[in-house]
Design a protein around this motif. Structure first.
Motif, PDB file in Angstrom:
ATOM      1  N   LYS A  85       0.834  -1.219   0.000  1.00 23.15           N
ATOM      2  CA  LYS A  85       0.000   0.000   0.000  1.00 23.15           C
ATOM      3  C   LYS A  85       0.862   1.259   0.000  1.00 23.15           C
ATOM      4  N   PHE A  86       2.176   1.072   0.218  1.00 22.12           N
ATOM      5  CA  PHE A  86       3.085   2.219   0.172  1.00 22.12           C
ATOM      6  C   PHE A  86       3.594   2.333  -1.261  1.00 22.12           C
ATOM      7  N   ALA A  87       3.111   3.318  -2.007  1.00 22.43           N
ATOM      8  CA  ALA A  87       3.510   3.488  -3.414  1.00 22.43           C
ATOM      9  C   ALA A  87       4.962   3.954  -3.472  1.00 22.43           C
ATOM     10  N   THR A  88       5.718   3.358  -4.372  1.00 21.41           N
ATOM     11  CA  THR A  88       7.143   3.729  -4.492  1.00 21.41           C
ATOM     12  C   THR A  88       7.506   3.953  -5.958  1.00 21.41           C
ATOM     13  N   GLY A  89       8.694   4.497  -6.165  1.00 22.27           N
ATOM     14  CA  GLY A  89       9.315   4.448  -7.474  1.00 22.27           C
ATOM     15  C   GLY A  89       9.956   3.091  -7.657  1.00 22.27           C
ATOM     16  N   VAL A  90      10.632   2.905  -8.776  1.00 19.10           N
ATOM     17  CA  VAL A  90      11.321   1.643  -9.049  1.00 19.10           C
ATOM     18  C   VAL A  90      12.761   1.960  -9.468  1.00 19.10           C
ATOM     19  N   ASN A  91      13.709   1.274  -8.825  1.00 19.01           N
ATOM     20  CA  ASN A  91      15.128   1.455  -9.157  1.00 19.01           C
ATOM     21  C   ASN A  91      15.706   0.172  -9.719  1.00 19.01           C
TER      22      ASN A  91
END
Ligand code: FAD
Length: 160
Positions: free
Chosen positions: A12-18
């Motif tokens: 549920k914690f939206a993140t970027g992607v690395n």
């Protein structure tokens, strides 16, 4: 609480992607990762977290440095390649930032030296001192939310 419930909560914690990249004995290795955080401004520190089963773990321990490539929304395929979600071998082109391989066209590239590592449960946290970075001015990020890739465009459409 079971593992699924924990994963759902974290999702549920939206993140970027690395993609984390490093090089050992001339071999470049990359791994998709969203466990990333800025830690300190002075000195400039960040942290990544690598699972105990990832082959990236020993590589970062050996090289003592890593780069973070924050992916743009048009780089989902690269995320899938470096997460092992696309199985066939693909040729990925890298460039260099402070002697580390970095991904061409990434939204932001950040090169770090490992200054500390902490084993916590089944992951290892690597504190990285930022030695150089490069920003692309005009690309939106790839996002990850509830176990799926998404983008700012898609979330804006969903709200409208
Ligand atoms: P491998 O499984 O050996 O490699 C992964 C893939 O990258 C392989 O398909 C390989 O062919 C390819 N690859 C590697 N180097 C190259 C190269 N030079 N050129 C071309 N292809 C190459 N795991 C974590 O530990 N921490 C996280 O924060 C994390 N976040 C994630 C976030 C997302 C959105 C996703 C989808 C996955 C995440 N994972 C995370 C899981 C992790 O990406 C996978 O488990 C990954 O497969 C582990 O990589 P590995 O180092 O074991 O390498």
């Amino acid at each position: 609480m079971d593992d699924r419930q924990f994963r759902n909560a974290m999702g549920k914690f939206a993140t970027g992607v690395n993609v984390i990249t490093t090089e050992v004995d001339g071999d470049i290795h990359g791994m998709t990762a969203n466990a990333f955080m800025s830690v300190s401004l002075d000195p400039k520190l960040v942290v990544i977290s690598i699972g105990e089963n990832a082959s990236m773990l020993e590589k970062v321990r050996k090289s003592k440095k890593y780069a973070i490539n924050i992916l743009s929304q048009n780089q989902k395929e690269l995320s899938m390649i470096f997460a092992g979600q696309i199985k066939e071998d693909r040729n990925v082109s890298f460039e260099s930032l402070a002697d580390l391989p970095v991904i061409k066209g990434a939204n932001t590239q950040i090169s770090c030296e490992v200054v500390n590592e902490h084993v916590e449960g089944d992951h290892t946290l690597f504190i990285g001192k930022v030695i150089d970075l490069k920003l692309q001015e005009c690309s939106d990020p790839l996002l990850f939310y509830k176990g799926k890739y998404t983008s700012l465009d898609e979330t804006e459409e969903a709200v409208m």
